[in-house]
Design an enzyme around this catalytic site. Structure first.
Site, PDB file in Angstrom:
ATOM      1  N   MET A  37      37.494  47.006  51.784  1.00  0.00           N
ATOM      2  CA  MET A  37      37.939  45.795  52.464  1.00  0.00           C
ATOM      3  C   MET A  37      39.243  45.974  53.244  1.00  0.00           C
ATOM      4  O   MET A  37      39.648  45.077  53.966  1.00  0.00           O
ATOM      5  CB  MET A  37      38.074  44.648  51.460  1.00  0.00           C
ATOM      6  CG  MET A  37      36.745  44.125  50.972  1.00  0.00           C
ATOM      7  SD  MET A  37      35.822  43.375  52.331  1.00  0.00           S
ATOM      8  CE  MET A  37      34.299  42.937  51.480  1.00  0.00           C
ATOM      9  N   ASN A  46      36.217  37.451  46.184  1.00  0.00           N
ATOM     10  CA  ASN A  46      36.632  37.719  44.810  1.00  0.00           C
ATOM     11  C   ASN A  46      37.325  39.073  44.613  1.00  0.00           C
ATOM     12  O   ASN A  46      38.037  39.259  43.636  1.00  0.00           O
ATOM     13  CB  ASN A  46      35.357  37.626  43.945  1.00  0.00           C
ATOM     14  CG  ASN A  46      35.530  38.212  42.567  1.00  0.00           C
ATOM     15  OD1 ASN A  46      36.140  37.597  41.697  1.00  0.00           O
ATOM     16  ND2 ASN A  46      35.029  39.420  42.351  1.00  0.00           N
ATOM     17  N   SER A  74      44.418  32.820  41.208  1.00  0.00           N
ATOM     18  CA  SER A  74      44.969  33.052  39.880  1.00  0.00           C
ATOM     19  C   SER A  74      46.117  32.075  39.630  1.00  0.00           C
ATOM     20  O   SER A  74      46.683  31.522  40.580  1.00  0.00           O
ATOM     21  CB  SER A  74      45.498  34.487  39.850  1.00  0.00           C
ATOM     22  OG  SER A  74      46.359  34.689  38.765  1.00  0.00           O
ATOM     23  N   TYR A  80      50.878  41.277  44.131  1.00  0.00           N
ATOM     24  CA  TYR A  80      49.652  40.524  43.827  1.00  0.00           C
ATOM     25  C   TYR A  80      49.897  39.022  44.013  1.00  0.00           C
ATOM     26  O   TYR A  80      49.111  38.323  44.658  1.00  0.00           O
ATOM     27  CB  TYR A  80      49.238  40.840  42.389  1.00  0.00           C
ATOM     28  CG  TYR A  80      48.070  40.048  41.823  1.00  0.00           C
ATOM     29  CD1 TYR A  80      46.762  40.414  42.107  1.00  0.00           C
ATOM     30  CD2 TYR A  80      48.281  38.960  40.975  1.00  0.00           C
ATOM     31  CE1 TYR A  80      45.682  39.710  41.568  1.00  0.00           C
ATOM     32  CE2 TYR A  80      47.213  38.246  40.431  1.00  0.00           C
ATOM     33  CZ  TYR A  80      45.918  38.625  40.725  1.00  0.00           C
ATOM     34  OH  TYR A  80      44.868  37.929  40.191  1.00  0.00           O
ATOM     35  N   SER A 139      50.016  37.905  47.600  1.00  0.00           N
ATOM     36  CA  SER A 139      48.708  37.793  48.239  1.00  0.00           C
ATOM     37  C   SER A 139      47.956  36.553  47.764  1.00  0.00           C
ATOM     38  O   SER A 139      47.261  35.908  48.535  1.00  0.00           O
ATOM     39  CB  SER A 139      47.878  39.064  47.993  1.00  0.00           C
ATOM     40  OG  SER A 139      47.522  39.193  46.626  1.00  0.00           O
ATOM     41  N   THR A 181      38.128  40.786  31.707  1.00  0.00           N
ATOM     42  CA  THR A 181      37.515  41.928  32.399  1.00  0.00           C
ATOM     43  C   THR A 181      38.258  43.205  31.990  1.00  0.00           C
ATOM     44  O   THR A 181      39.418  43.150  31.587  1.00  0.00           O
ATOM     45  CB  THR A 181      37.596  41.771  33.930  1.00  0.00           C
ATOM     46  OG1 THR A 181      38.972  41.752  34.324  1.00  0.00           O
ATOM     47  CG2 THR A 181      36.944  40.480  34.390  1.00  0.00           C
ATOM     48  N   GLU A 182      37.566  44.330  32.144  1.00  0.00           N
ATOM     49  CA  GLU A 182      38.161  45.603  31.748  1.00  0.00           C
ATOM     50  C   GLU A 182      39.472  45.856  32.495  1.00  0.00           C
ATOM     51  O   GLU A 182      40.476  46.260  31.899  1.00  0.00           O
ATOM     52  CB  GLU A 182      37.157  46.710  32.079  1.00  0.00           C
ATOM     53  CG  GLU A 182      37.161  47.853  31.095  1.00  0.00           C
ATOM     54  CD  GLU A 182      36.150  48.913  31.502  1.00  0.00           C
ATOM     55  OE1 GLU A 182      34.963  48.573  31.698  1.00  0.00           O
ATOM     56  OE2 GLU A 182      36.572  50.077  31.632  1.00  0.00           O
ATOM     57  N   THR A 183      39.443  45.575  33.801  1.00  0.00           N
ATOM     58  CA  THR A 183      40.641  45.786  34.628  1.00  0.00           C
ATOM     59  C   THR A 183      41.822  44.987  34.102  1.00  0.00           C
ATOM     60  O   THR A 183      42.926  45.517  33.936  1.00  0.00           O
ATOM     61  CB  THR A 183      40.364  45.329  36.079  1.00  0.00           C
ATOM     62  OG1 THR A 183      39.209  46.005  36.554  1.00  0.00           O
ATOM     63  CG2 THR A 183      41.539  45.624  36.975  1.00  0.00           C
TER      64      THR A 183
HETATM   65  N1  LIG Z   1      40.646  39.089  35.140  1.00  0.00           N
HETATM   66  C1  LIG Z   1      41.653  38.245  35.151  1.00  0.00           C
HETATM   67  O1  LIG Z   1      42.376  38.082  34.149  1.00  0.00           O
HETATM   68  C2  LIG Z   1      41.955  37.441  36.370  1.00  0.00           C
HETATM   69  C3  LIG Z   1      42.936  36.439  36.285  1.00  0.00           C
HETATM   70  C4  LIG Z   1      43.205  35.680  37.417  1.00  0.00           C
HETATM   71  C5  LIG Z   1      42.525  35.922  38.589  1.00  0.00           C
HETATM   72  N2  LIG Z   1      41.589  36.913  38.648  1.00  0.00           N
HETATM   73  C6  LIG Z   1      40.914  37.159  39.920  1.00  0.00           C
HETATM   74  O2  LIG Z   1      39.533  37.303  39.717  1.00  0.00           O
HETATM   75  C7  LIG Z   1      38.991  38.195  40.690  1.00  0.00           C
HETATM   76  C8  LIG Z   1      38.159  39.264  40.002  1.00  0.00           C
HETATM   77  O3  LIG Z   1      38.957  39.942  39.051  1.00  0.00           O
HETATM   78  P1  LIG Z   1      38.327  40.965  38.001  1.00  0.00           P
HETATM   79  O4  LIG Z   1      39.209  40.963  36.815  1.00  0.00           O
HETATM   80  O5  LIG Z   1      36.886  40.681  37.854  1.00  0.00           O
HETATM   81  O6  LIG Z   1      38.550  42.347  38.793  1.00  0.00           O
HETATM   82  P2  LIG Z   1      37.754  43.747  38.664  1.00  0.00           P
HETATM   83  O7  LIG Z   1      36.865  43.750  37.494  1.00  0.00           O
HETATM   84  O8  LIG Z   1      38.790  44.808  38.781  1.00  0.00           O
HETATM   85  O9  LIG Z   1      36.880  43.757  39.982  1.00  0.00           O
HETATM   86  C9  LIG Z   1      37.461  43.953  41.231  1.00  0.00           C
HETATM   87  C10 LIG Z   1      36.359  44.177  42.238  1.00  0.00           C
HETATM   88  O10 LIG Z   1      36.933  44.408  43.525  1.00  0.00           O
HETATM   89  C11 LIG Z   1      36.409  45.625  44.054  1.00  0.00           C
HETATM   90  N3  LIG Z   1      37.424  46.261  44.885  1.00  0.00           N
HETATM   91  C12 LIG Z   1      38.595  46.805  44.496  1.00  0.00           C
HETATM   92  N4  LIG Z   1      39.262  47.316  45.531  1.00  0.00           N
HETATM   93  C13 LIG Z   1      38.483  47.098  46.623  1.00  0.00           C
HETATM   94  C14 LIG Z   1      38.617  47.421  47.992  1.00  0.00           C
HETATM   95  N5  LIG Z   1      39.693  48.060  48.448  1.00  0.00           N
HETATM   96  N6  LIG Z   1      37.634  47.057  48.845  1.00  0.00           N
HETATM   97  C15 LIG Z   1      36.542  46.407  48.379  1.00  0.00           C
HETATM   98  N7  LIG Z   1      36.364  46.073  47.102  1.00  0.00           N
HETATM   99  C16 LIG Z   1      37.320  46.418  46.233  1.00  0.00           C
HETATM  100  C17 LIG Z   1      36.058  46.461  42.840  1.00  0.00           C
HETATM  101  O11 LIG Z   1      35.048  47.404  43.090  1.00  0.00           O
HETATM  102  P3  LIG Z   1      35.301  48.895  43.631  1.00  0.00           P
HETATM  103  O12 LIG Z   1      36.440  49.454  42.836  1.00  0.00           O
HETATM  104  O13 LIG Z   1      33.998  49.554  43.407  1.00  0.00           O
HETATM  105  O14 LIG Z   1      35.630  48.751  45.071  1.00  0.00           O
HETATM  106  C18 LIG Z   1      35.511  45.389  41.908  1.00  0.00           C
HETATM  107  O15 LIG Z   1      34.171  45.109  42.203  1.00  0.00           O
HETATM  108  C19 LIG Z   1      40.179  38.726  41.468  1.00  0.00           C
HETATM  109  O16 LIG Z   1      40.343  37.981  42.657  1.00  0.00           O
HETATM  110  C20 LIG Z   1      41.336  38.469  40.547  1.00  0.00           C
HETATM  111  O17 LIG Z   1      42.567  38.348  41.224  1.00  0.00           O
HETATM  112  C21 LIG Z   1      41.290  37.677  37.568  1.00  0.00           C
END
Ligand SMILES: NC(=O)c1ccc[n+]([C@@H]2O[C@H](COP(=O)([O-])OP(=O)(O)OC[C@H]3O[C@@H](n4cnc5c(N)ncnc54)[C@H](OP(=O)(O)O)[C@@H]3O)[C@@H](O)[C@H]2O)c1
Ligand SMILES: *[C@@H]1O[C@H](CO)[C@@H](O)[C@H](O)[C@H]1NC(C)=O
Ligand SMILES: *[C@@H]1O[C@H](CO)[C@@H](O)[C@H](O)[C@H]1NC(C)=O
Ligand SMILES: *[C@@H]1O[C@H](CO)[C@@H](O)[C@H](O)[C@H]1NC(C)=O
Length: 292
Positions: free
Chosen positions: A93, A119, A170, A183, A186, A220-222
């Site tokens: 992206m 997302n 978030s 973060y 953004s 999530t794992e991340t």
């Molecule tokens: N988990 C939380 O606690 C939490 C809390 C608040 C908000 N959020 C928000 O929820 C959303 C999803 O979070 P998540 O925890 O599910 O994250 P995640 O598991 O790390 O997933 C992130 C996704 O983005 C893709 N991605 C990463 N870098 C990219 C790039 N440069 N270009 C295109 N795709 C890219 C990754 O796939 P690839 O690496 O294969 O590209 C993956 O599919 C995010 O917007 C996050 O800010 C999460």
């Protein structure tokens, strides 16, 4: 104190009432049946979980992320779950040419677009800000600018379908937090841009809804790796989170809150801001910009 009692509490009360009684329409999974949906960042985490919910509801899905291998698996699982169709287009992206072309290709694959779920986020660890300008730039490009490019490219199709843009943000995009400045920047930018655009759509009668999703900590794992040993809090389940995001989009809600307590949600809703937005809107000569 008297001021607080006289004004703040009634306003808070009104908001409370608004939140809990404005559930105008009830969500039904059939609302997504046959709908054409894009999910970004769908190779893992919340995005992957959203793809599976959408598949079960019988939607058409196009998923994207960088890792082809994961996306392939997500697509084949979506088909098993009953998706009307499922495709992936892999890419990064930060590459705005890919970003723009991705939407067009996805639209061609599905024959239109009803919902754009934004997302994806670039990886970041929790740390004091140590002058890493490159990380700020990367975060703004991947987490913010690409969202703008994607929605610009999708707007013609979304106008045609009276569709929806769903922006995953978030709590860190609503309140200041240490250790995640790039973060947070953004995520605040997403609120600034998409909430402003929503006001414009409302006065120019563009019937495309914008849902900002304000998430707390999700398992999530991340996220679990990132917060480990740094931030102590219980994490909410990603599957339920994913469903709440889809519901919010389908019901065309302006904001949804998931993974925070009732009080946190209430305060994050920021009644002061909403009131001022309403009052300030009256000061604009917006008619000047509307060409009928
Ligand atoms: N988990 C939380 O606690 C939490 C809390 C608040 C908000 N959020 C928000 O929820 C959303 C999803 O979070 P998540 O925890 O599910 O994250 P995640 O598991 O790390 O997933 C992130 C996704 O983005 C893709 N991605 C990463 N870098 C990219 C790039 N440069 N270009 C295109 N795709 C890219 C990754 O796939 P690839 O690496 O294969 O590209 C993956 O599919 C995010 O917007 C996050 O800010 C999460
Ligand atoms: C993100 O991942 C890349 C590649 O794995 C790595 O080089 C970079 O340091 C990571 N960035 C952060 C902020 O963790
Ligand atoms: C979009 O909404 C307008 C106004 O409500 C309606 O006339 C039109 O049929 C709708 N289009 C679709 C594709 O739902
Ligand atoms: C906007 O589109 C939605 C979904 O199709 C429809 O329910 C609603 O009536 C439309 N609103 C206006 C003002 O056209």
């Amino acid at each position: 104190m008297a001021y607080l009692k006289k004004y703040l509490l009634p306003i808070l009360g009104l908001f409370m009432a608004y939140y809990f009684y404005s559930a105008n329409e009830e969500f039904r999974p059939e609302m997504l049946q046959g709908k054409k949906v894009i999910v970004t960042g769908a190779s893992k985490g919340i995005g992957e979980a959203m793809a599976y919910h959408l598949a079960k509801m019988g939607a058409h899905v196009v998923v994207t992320a960088r890792s082809k291998e994961n996306l392939k698996k997500v697509v084949s699982h979506c088909l098993e779950l009953g998706a009307a169709s499922a495709h992936y287009i892999a890419g990064a992206m930060e590459d705005m040419t890919f970003t723009e072309q991705f939407v067009v290709k996805a639209g061609q694959l599905m024959g239109g677009l009803d919902m754009l779920i934004l997302n994806h986020v670039t990886n970041s660890s929790m740390n004091l800000f140590n002058n890493e300008i490159h990380h700020v730039r990367k975060s703004m490009e991947v987490n913010f600018l690409s969202y703008v490019v994607l929605s610009v490219a999708a707007l013609p199709m979304l106008k045609q379908s009276n569709g929806s843009i769903v922006v995953v943000s978030s709590i860190a995009g609503k309140i200041a937090s240490p250790l995640i400045a790039p973060y947070a920047a953004s995520k605040f930018a997403l609120d600034g841009f998409f909430s402003s655009i929503r006001k414009e759509y409302s006065v120019t009668k563009v019937n495309v809804s914008i849902t900002l999703c304000v998430l707390g900590l999700i398992n999530t794992e991340t996220a679990m790796n990132a917060v480990s040993g740094v931030f102590e809090r219980e994490a909410a389940p990603k599957e339920e989170c994913a469903l709440e995001i889809i519901k919010g989009g389908a019901l065309r809600q302006e904001e949804i809150y998931y993974g925070s307590s009732l009080w946190t949600t209430l305060l994050l809703g920021n009644p002061g801001r909403k009131l001022l937005e309403l009052l300030f809107l009256r000061n604009y000569n917006i008619d000047k910009f509307i060409n009928n």
